[in-house]
Scaffold this motif. Structure first.
Motif, PDB file in Angstrom:
ATOM      1  N   ASP A  71       0.845  -1.188   0.000  1.00 40.69           N
ATOM      2  CA  ASP A  71       0.000   0.000   0.000  1.00 40.69           C
ATOM      3  C   ASP A  71       0.884   1.243   0.000  1.00 40.69           C
ATOM      4  O   ASP A  71       1.493   1.577   1.010  1.00 40.69           O
ATOM      5  N   CYS A  72       0.936   1.922  -1.146  1.00 38.95           N
ATOM      6  CA  CYS A  72       1.783   3.104  -1.284  1.00 38.95           C
ATOM      7  C   CYS A  72       0.978   4.397  -1.343  1.00 38.95           C
ATOM      8  O   CYS A  72       1.556   5.466  -1.562  1.00 38.95           O
ATOM      9  N   GLY A  73      -0.322   4.316  -1.190  1.00 39.54           N
ATOM     10  CA  GLY A  73      -1.131   5.519  -1.264  1.00 39.54           C
ATOM     11  C   GLY A  73      -1.023   6.149  -2.633  1.00 39.54           C
ATOM     12  O   GLY A  73      -1.122   5.457  -3.648  1.00 39.54           O
ATOM     13  N   PRO A  74      -0.779   7.478  -2.692  1.00 39.02           N
ATOM     14  CA  PRO A  74      -0.756   8.162  -3.992  1.00 39.02           C
ATOM     15  C   PRO A  74       0.545   7.964  -4.793  1.00 39.02           C
ATOM     16  O   PRO A  74       0.601   8.315  -5.964  1.00 39.02           O
ATOM     17  N   VAL A  75       1.583   7.409  -4.179  1.00 36.24           N
ATOM     18  CA  VAL A  75       2.846   7.231  -4.915  1.00 36.24           C
ATOM     19  C   VAL A  75       2.911   5.833  -5.525  1.00 36.24           C
ATOM     20  O   VAL A  75       2.198   4.923  -5.123  1.00 36.24           O
ATOM     21  N   LYS A  76       3.806   5.680  -6.483  1.00 31.96           N
ATOM     22  CA  LYS A  76       3.961   4.405  -7.183  1.00 31.96           C
ATOM     23  C   LYS A  76       4.927   3.484  -6.435  1.00 31.96           C
ATOM     24  O   LYS A  76       5.683   3.926  -5.573  1.00 31.96           O
ATOM     25  N   THR A  77       4.911   2.213  -6.821  1.00 31.91           N
ATOM     26  CA  THR A  77       5.910   1.267  -6.313  1.00 31.91           C
ATOM     27  C   THR A  77       7.125   1.326  -7.229  1.00 31.91           C
ATOM     28  O   THR A  77       7.016   1.627  -8.419  1.00 31.91           O
ATOM     29  N   VAL A  78       8.292   1.036  -6.660  1.00 32.26           N
ATOM     30  CA  VAL A  78       9.547   1.028  -7.404  1.00 32.26           C
ATOM     31  C   VAL A  78      10.220  -0.327  -7.191  1.00 32.26           C
ATOM     32  O   VAL A  78      10.391  -0.763  -6.052  1.00 32.26           O
ATOM     33  N   VAL A  79      10.575  -0.993  -8.287  1.00 32.65           N
ATOM     34  CA  VAL A  79      11.355  -2.231  -8.195  1.00 32.65           C
ATOM     35  C   VAL A  79      12.808  -1.800  -8.066  1.00 32.65           C
ATOM     36  O   VAL A  79      13.412  -1.307  -9.012  1.00 32.65           O
ATOM     37  N   GLN A  80      13.356  -1.961  -6.869  1.00 34.29           N
ATOM     38  CA  GLN A  80      14.710  -1.496  -6.567  1.00 34.29           C
ATOM     39  C   GLN A  80      15.773  -2.469  -7.082  1.00 34.29           C
ATOM     40  O   GLN A  80      16.792  -2.062  -7.611  1.00 34.29           O
ATOM     41  N   LYS A  81      15.517  -3.772  -6.890  1.00 33.90           N
ATOM     42  CA  LYS A  81      16.480  -4.799  -7.314  1.00 33.90           C
ATOM     43  C   LYS A  81      15.697  -5.997  -7.817  1.00 33.90           C
ATOM     44  O   LYS A  81      14.575  -6.248  -7.392  1.00 33.90           O
ATOM     45  N   LYS A  82      16.336  -6.762  -8.701  1.00 35.13           N
ATOM     46  CA  LYS A  82      15.719  -8.009  -9.151  1.00 35.13           C
ATOM     47  C   LYS A  82      16.801  -9.016  -9.477  1.00 35.13           C
ATOM     48  O   LYS A  82      17.922  -8.665  -9.839  1.00 35.13           O
ATOM     49  N   ALA A  83      16.442 -10.284  -9.295  1.00 34.88           N
ATOM     50  CA  ALA A  83      17.349 -11.387  -9.614  1.00 34.88           C
ATOM     51  C   ALA A  83      16.490 -12.553 -10.100  1.00 34.88           C
ATOM     52  O   ALA A  83      15.358 -12.725  -9.639  1.00 34.88           O
ATOM     53  N   THR A  84      17.019 -13.332 -11.022  1.00 38.29           N
ATOM     54  CA  THR A  84      16.237 -14.428 -11.586  1.00 38.29           C
ATOM     55  C   THR A  84      16.956 -15.752 -11.436  1.00 38.29           C
ATOM     56  O   THR A  84      18.184 -15.807 -11.336  1.00 38.29           O
ATOM     57  N   GLY A  85      16.186 -16.815 -11.437  1.00 40.31           N
ATOM     58  CA  GLY A  85      16.715 -18.174 -11.377  1.00 40.31           C
ATOM     59  C   GLY A  85      15.576 -19.145 -11.149  1.00 40.31           C
ATOM     60  O   GLY A  85      14.464 -18.758 -10.775  1.00 40.31           O
ATOM     61  N   ASP A  86      15.845 -20.416 -11.365  1.00 36.25           N
ATOM     62  CA  ASP A  86      14.843 -21.453 -11.132  1.00 36.25           C
ATOM     63  C   ASP A  86      14.825 -21.768  -9.641  1.00 36.25           C
ATOM     64  O   ASP A  86      15.689 -22.473  -9.136  1.00 36.25           O
ATOM     65  N   LEU A  87      13.846 -21.241  -8.937  1.00 30.54           N
ATOM     66  CA  LEU A  87      13.797 -21.388  -7.478  1.00 30.54           C
ATOM     67  C   LEU A  87      13.072 -22.648  -7.027  1.00 30.54           C
ATOM     68  O   LEU A  87      13.329 -23.145  -5.934  1.00 30.54           O
ATOM     69  N   ASP A  88      12.149 -23.168  -7.841  1.00 27.25           N
ATOM     70  CA  ASP A  88      11.375 -24.341  -7.407  1.00 27.25           C
ATOM     71  C   ASP A  88      11.725 -25.620  -8.161  1.00 27.25           C
ATOM     72  O   ASP A  88      11.114 -26.661  -7.959  1.00 27.25           O
ATOM     73  N   GLY A  89      12.721 -25.559  -9.039  1.00 25.89           N
ATOM     74  CA  GLY A  89      13.202 -26.766  -9.714  1.00 25.89           C
ATOM     75  C   GLY A  89      12.316 -27.267 -10.839  1.00 25.89           C
ATOM     76  O   GLY A  89      12.448 -28.410 -11.262  1.00 25.89           O
ATOM     77  N   ASP A  90      11.416 -26.424 -11.372  1.00 27.35           N
ATOM     78  CA  ASP A  90      10.523 -26.871 -12.439  1.00 27.35           C
ATOM     79  C   ASP A  90      11.081 -26.616 -13.835  1.00 27.35           C
ATOM     80  O   ASP A  90      10.427 -26.895 -14.827  1.00 27.35           O
ATOM     81  N   GLY A  91      12.284 -26.063 -13.921  1.00 31.50           N
ATOM     82  CA  GLY A  91      12.901 -25.794 -15.212  1.00 31.50           C
ATOM     83  C   GLY A  91      12.552 -24.434 -15.785  1.00 31.50           C
ATOM     84  O   GLY A  91      13.050 -24.058 -16.833  1.00 31.50           O
ATOM     85  N   ARG A  92      11.661 -23.684 -15.125  1.00 32.22           N
ATOM     86  CA  ARG A  92      11.296 -22.342 -15.574  1.00 32.22           C
ATOM     87  C   ARG A  92      11.799 -21.332 -14.544  1.00 32.22           C
ATOM     88  O   ARG A  92      11.663 -21.546 -13.339  1.00 32.22           O
ATOM     89  N   PRO A  93      12.359 -20.211 -15.005  1.00 30.75           N
ATOM     90  CA  PRO A  93      12.906 -19.236 -14.049  1.00 30.75           C
ATOM     91  C   PRO A  93      11.809 -18.436 -13.338  1.00 30.75           C
ATOM     92  O   PRO A  93      10.754 -18.172 -13.905  1.00 30.75           O
ATOM     93  N   GLU A  94      12.105 -18.069 -12.112  1.00 34.11           N
ATOM     94  CA  GLU A  94      11.287 -17.135 -11.346  1.00 34.11           C
ATOM     95  C   GLU A  94      12.092 -15.852 -11.196  1.00 34.11           C
ATOM     96  O   GLU A  94      13.296 -15.841 -11.413  1.00 34.11           O
ATOM     97  N   THR A  95      11.413 -14.777 -10.803  1.00 34.27           N
ATOM     98  CA  THR A  95      12.076 -13.505 -10.556  1.00 34.27           C
ATOM     99  C   THR A  95      11.807 -13.100  -9.124  1.00 34.27           C
ATOM    100  O   THR A  95      10.658 -13.064  -8.693  1.00 34.27           O
ATOM    101  N   ALA A  96      12.865 -12.809  -8.378  1.00 33.05           N
ATOM    102  CA  ALA A  96      12.745 -12.286  -7.017  1.00 33.05           C
ATOM    103  C   ALA A  96      13.028 -10.793  -7.107  1.00 33.05           C
ATOM    104  O   ALA A  96      13.967 -10.373  -7.791  1.00 33.05           O
ATOM    105  N   VAL A  97      12.196  -9.990  -6.437  1.00 31.47           N
ATOM    106  CA  VAL A  97      12.328  -8.537  -6.543  1.00 31.47           C
ATOM    107  C   VAL A  97      12.295  -7.877  -5.171  1.00 31.47           C
ATOM    108  O   VAL A  97      11.682  -8.383  -4.237  1.00 31.47           O
ATOM    109  N   VAL A  98      12.993  -6.758  -5.079  1.00 31.97           N
ATOM    110  CA  VAL A  98      12.952  -5.888  -3.909  1.00 31.97           C
ATOM    111  C   VAL A  98      12.154  -4.666  -4.340  1.00 31.97           C
ATOM    112  O   VAL A  98      12.527  -3.988  -5.302  1.00 31.97           O
TER     113      VAL A  98
END
Length: 192
Positions: A71-98
């Motif tokens: 909940d940011c009210g009137p301001v937008k959200t900002v993706v500060q950092k991101k990293a990708t990799g297969d986190l659950d072992g299904d062969g498809r990458p996921e993206t983790a974001v800050v």
């Protein structure tokens, strides 16, 4: 004076004709080199069995336009950092974001989320919240390595500590096990 063992050769002095002959030879080699290229290599299967192509590379989910549970009210959200990799072992990458709110002043707390894309869907969606912004934490280091999300979290020892000056450092690792992301903290990782 000692005489050389080999008599002087008459052709050791260069003349313009020598340079013309050398230039002509080099030009000939350059001109003929495209004709002398090796043929394209072709591979043939030694056995009569057919091989199926491997799975197509899947692009990791893009966090652009994702509605984060923040909940940011009137301001937008900002993706500060991101990293990708297969986190659950299904062969498809996921993206983790800050992610945090784009606050005009101060240090807004971060949220850490995991995005995935269902098979056959183009839209990424949030599937896990690893750090809730309500915990007043800021992420300083962030990565995905060997199927795990790694983060260094900066926090506060009491509610009286100003937001500008976190006084607690915590290292955390999240791994997918038994259908959920489980957090582990290395021994001795907390510091004040």
């Amino acid at each position: 004076m000692q005489q050389p063992a080999v008599p002087e050769l008459a052709h050791t002095q260069t003349r313009p004709i020598h340079w013309v002959a050398t230039a002509t030879a080099v030009a000939g080699v350059v001109a003929l080199s495209p004709l002398l290229q090796p043929h394209q290599a072709t591979a043939a299967q030694a056995t009569g069995s057919e091989t199926k192509p491997g799975p197509a590379a899947v692009a990791p989910p893009d966090p652009t336009g994702v509605a984060f549970p923040l909940d940011c009210g009137p301001v937008k959200t900002v993706v500060q950092k991101k990293a990708t990799g297969d986190l659950d072992g299904d062969g498809r990458p996921e993206t983790a974001v800050v992610v945090h709110c784009d606050a005009p002043m101060g240090t807004p707390p971060d949220g850490v989320y995991v995005l995935t894309r269902a098979a056959g869907s183009a839209e990424p969606r949030v599937v896990a919240t690893l750090v809730d912004p309500k915990d007043r934490l800021t992420v300083s280091e962030f990565a995905v390595r060997d199927g795990a999300v790694l983060a260094t979290l900066l926090g506060y020892s009491t509610a009286d500590v100003p937001s500008c000056c976190p006084d607690v450092t915590d290292r955390a690792t999240w791994q997918w096990k038994n259908g959920a992301f489980l957090r582990s903290t290395p021994a001795g990782a907390h510091s004040v």
